[in-house]
Design a protein around this motif. Structure first.
Motif, short mmCIF file in Angstrom:
data_model
loop_
_atom_site.label_atom_id
_atom_site.label_comp_id
_atom_site.label_asym_id
_atom_site.label_seq_id
_atom_site.Cartn_x
_atom_site.Cartn_y
_atom_site.Cartn_z
N UNK A 18 0.84 -1.20 0.00
CA UNK A 18 0.00 0.00 0.00
C UNK A 18 0.87 1.26 0.00
N UNK A 19 0.29 2.36 -0.48
CA UNK A 19 0.92 3.66 -0.33
C UNK A 19 0.16 4.50 0.70
N UNK A 20 -0.88 3.91 1.28
CA UNK A 20 -1.72 4.58 2.27
C UNK A 20 -1.95 3.62 3.43
N UNK A 21 -1.41 3.93 4.61
CA UNK A 21 -1.52 2.99 5.73
C UNK A 21 -2.94 2.89 6.29
N UNK A 22 -3.77 3.91 6.04
CA UNK A 22 -5.17 3.82 6.46
C UNK A 22 -5.87 2.65 5.76
N UNK A 23 -5.61 2.52 4.46
CA UNK A 23 -6.20 1.41 3.69
C UNK A 23 -5.67 0.07 4.18
N UNK A 24 -4.39 0.02 4.52
CA UNK A 24 -3.80 -1.21 5.01
C UNK A 24 -4.46 -1.65 6.32
N UNK A 25 -4.64 -0.71 7.23
CA UNK A 25 -5.26 -1.03 8.52
C UNK A 25 -6.72 -1.41 8.35
N UNK A 26 -7.38 -0.83 7.36
CA UNK A 26 -8.79 -1.12 7.12
C UNK A 26 -8.99 -2.51 6.53
N UNK A 27 -8.08 -2.93 5.65
CA UNK A 27 -8.27 -4.17 4.90
C UNK A 27 -7.67 -5.40 5.56
N UNK A 28 -6.83 -5.22 6.58
CA UNK A 28 -6.14 -6.38 7.17
C UNK A 28 -6.14 -6.31 8.69
N UNK A 29 -6.30 -7.48 9.30
CA UNK A 29 -6.22 -7.59 10.75
C UNK A 29 -4.80 -8.04 11.09
N UNK A 30 -4.00 -7.12 11.58
CA UNK A 30 -2.59 -7.39 11.82
C UNK A 30 -2.32 -7.57 13.31
N UNK A 31 -1.40 -8.47 13.64
CA UNK A 31 -1.03 -8.71 15.03
C UNK A 31 0.05 -7.73 15.49
N UNK A 32 0.98 -7.43 14.61
CA UNK A 32 2.11 -6.58 14.95
C UNK A 32 2.35 -5.59 13.81
N UNK A 33 2.72 -4.37 14.16
CA UNK A 33 3.10 -3.39 13.15
C UNK A 33 4.41 -2.72 13.57
N UNK A 34 5.36 -2.66 12.64
CA UNK A 34 6.59 -1.90 12.84
C UNK A 34 6.43 -0.56 12.15
N UNK A 35 6.66 0.51 12.90
CA UNK A 35 6.54 1.86 12.36
C UNK A 35 7.94 2.39 12.11
N UNK A 36 8.32 2.47 10.85
CA UNK A 36 9.68 2.85 10.47
C UNK A 36 9.68 4.17 9.68
N UNK A 37 8.81 5.06 10.07
CA UNK A 37 8.68 6.36 9.42
C UNK A 37 9.39 7.43 10.26
N UNK A 38 9.52 8.66 9.77
CA UNK A 38 10.11 9.74 10.57
C UNK A 38 9.39 9.90 11.91
N UNK A 39 10.14 10.30 12.93
CA UNK A 39 9.62 10.38 14.29
C UNK A 39 8.38 11.27 14.38
N UNK A 40 8.37 12.34 13.59
CA UNK A 40 7.26 13.30 13.67
C UNK A 40 5.92 12.68 13.30
N UNK A 41 5.94 11.54 12.61
CA UNK A 41 4.69 10.90 12.17
C UNK A 41 4.22 9.82 13.13
N UNK A 42 5.03 9.48 14.13
CA UNK A 42 4.75 8.32 14.98
C UNK A 42 3.43 8.42 15.74
N UNK A 43 3.15 9.60 16.30
CA UNK A 43 1.97 9.73 17.15
C UNK A 43 0.69 9.41 16.39
N UNK A 44 0.52 10.03 15.24
CA UNK A 44 -0.70 9.81 14.46
C UNK A 44 -0.83 8.36 14.00
#
Length: 455
Positions: free
Chosen positions: A399-425
């Protein structure tokens, strides 16, 4: 916290100054997914009926006409379903010439495979065709383990190797002890046809596994069956073989049409589905159990005989299959965790491309090097990078949009490897989506200050 610790299979520990990854496995077990068992059981039983049906039709129809009608019947049936249910996937195929070429190549391999296989059945027996599915196991698994790391995890286990050797020798013993009413020369020709067919099938399965990363099994089946049917029909018309159908009763042709739909549903769609979901090695192990149902149904419907020596050979094959499957059963008794990775920068993926590094640092490679975790989804705003990682790491969803990824899949674990400023959202949306474990590239002071939103 205790309930969270109980579920954890992998704990990823991040140092503040470095992104080194460690994975610690939990000792708890969960039941094997029921769908995996049911799919294999249905496939084994339905293929047991399929081989006698194919042999019966191979006796009453020329090979070209037989395959032309069977493939076109099943292909048209699948195409109708795809036009209603998988329009977007069809658009994806038409936009990507590489997928079109891969599907056409698969159709050519399928055409050659079935031409040889039907001729092999014509000169041998239904159960011999099933046994040659066993003979395809070592070759198919070797091919798969060379090109796919997930297949290597399975086949490098000693139990699997020993079981595969036992099953292979048992199947050879079965063939050498076969007795048929035909002349020896014809029987040998039939075995040559079947041998060539399984070699082609081994290569064909690799193409299916690659295509299955982007397409549903039914879409692959629809295009493959239709294209193969067209090829067979063209050859039949060119050689005037198609004219022979004028002498065949309409009821028999109708029977062949329904046999074609049945054959494509079992021998193609279900086979492709197992290849997509469970891999080449497990598909080949499933093939080992087909002779049991084939032998029983062939005996009842076609009057074929099974000697005592063949029965002994069958027991040897089954024992080898059980031994080889031991590791797969153990591995699947643990819950397979579905992983998502957001952000495909250095720590997520490319850091391990450095030839000077001797240990695993990237998230994706660390997850994929454990037995019971699998990266099923990736996301990044860079479409080219997403496609590259998806293809190189054999990841099903991108995906290029993580909202769609979260909507379409039930995930057990997610690694967030984006810039720190984006982590909270991102982490808030992950928590809202029900993801219990979120791991960050770094610990952000912003998160500490705003930690009240998670309390």
């Amino acid at each position: 916290m205790p309930s969270l610790v109980k579920d954890v299979i992998n704990i990823i520990v991040f140092n503040y100054n470095e992104a080194k990854l460690q994975i610690i496995k939990e000792s708890g077990v969960q039941p094997m997914e029921r769908n995996d068992y049911l799919t294999r059981i249905f496939y084994i039983v339905l293929m047991g009926f399929g081989f006698p049906i194919m042999r019966y039709m191979s006796i009453h129809f020329d090979t070209l006409n037989n395959n032309a009608i069977r493939f076109l019947s099943g292909g048209i049936f699948f195409c109708i379903i795809c036009l209603f249910k998988f329009r977007e996937e069809i658009k994806t195929i038409l936009k990507d010439y590489k997928i079109v070429l891969s599907l056409f190549l698969l159709a050519i391999f399928m055409t050659a495979n079935m031409f040889l296989f039907i001729n092999g059945l014509k000169y041998t027996s239904a159960i011999s065709g099933s046994i040659f599915g066993i003979l395809a196991m070592p070759l198919g698994i070797i091919f798969a383990s060379v090109f796919y790391s997930d297949e290597r995890k399975i086949v490098t286990n000693k139990r699997f190797i020993h079981g595969a050797i036992i099953a292979f020798l048992g199947s050879l013993f079965f063939v050498l002890n076969s007795h048929h009413s035909n002349g020896n020369e014809i029987i040998h020709i039939g075995y040559i046809y079947l041998t060539c067919a399984i070699i082609i099938q081994s290569i064909q399965n690799l193409i299916v596994k690659k295509l299955a990363l982007n397409l549903p099994a039914i879409v692959i089946s629809a295009s493959t069956a239709t294209l193969s049917g067209i090829i067979f029909l063209t050859i039949a018309i060119y050689t005037n073989t198609f004219n022979n159908l004028r002498e065949v009763p309409f009821t028999l042709i109708t029977g062949l049409i329904f046999a074609g739909i049945y054959g494509m549903l079992t021998g193609m769609l279900m086979a492709f589905y197992i290849l997509k979901k469970q891999g080449v090695a497990i598909f080949n192990m499933t093939q080992l159990l087909i002779p049991i149902s084939t032998g029983i149904i062939g005996y009842i419907t076609l009057g074929e005989t099974i000697s005592i020596m063949q029965m002994i050979s069958g027991v040897i094959v089954i024992f080898g299959c059980i031994l080889a499957s031991k590791r797969e059963h153990t591995m699947r008794t643990k819950k397979m965790y579905s992983i998502g990775v957001i952000g495909l920068g250095q720590i997520a993926y490319s850091i391990d491309n450095d030839p000077n590094r001797t240990i695993i640092w990237s998230h994706i490679k660390a997850y994929n090097n454990t037995d019971n975790s699998k990266v099923t989804c990736i996301c990044d705003t860079n479409q080219d990078l997403v496609n590259q990682v998806k293809n190189e790491c054999n990841i099903e969803n991108a995906y290029i949009d993580y909202d769609s990824m979260l909507l379409n899949h039930k995930l057990d674990i997610i690694s967030i490897c984006t810039p720190i400023s984006t982590h909270v959202d991102i982490i808030k949306k992950c928590v809202d989506a029900g993801v219990k474990k979120n791991f960050l590239r770094k610990i952000s002071i912003i998160l500490i200050k705003r930690s009240s939103i998670y309390c």
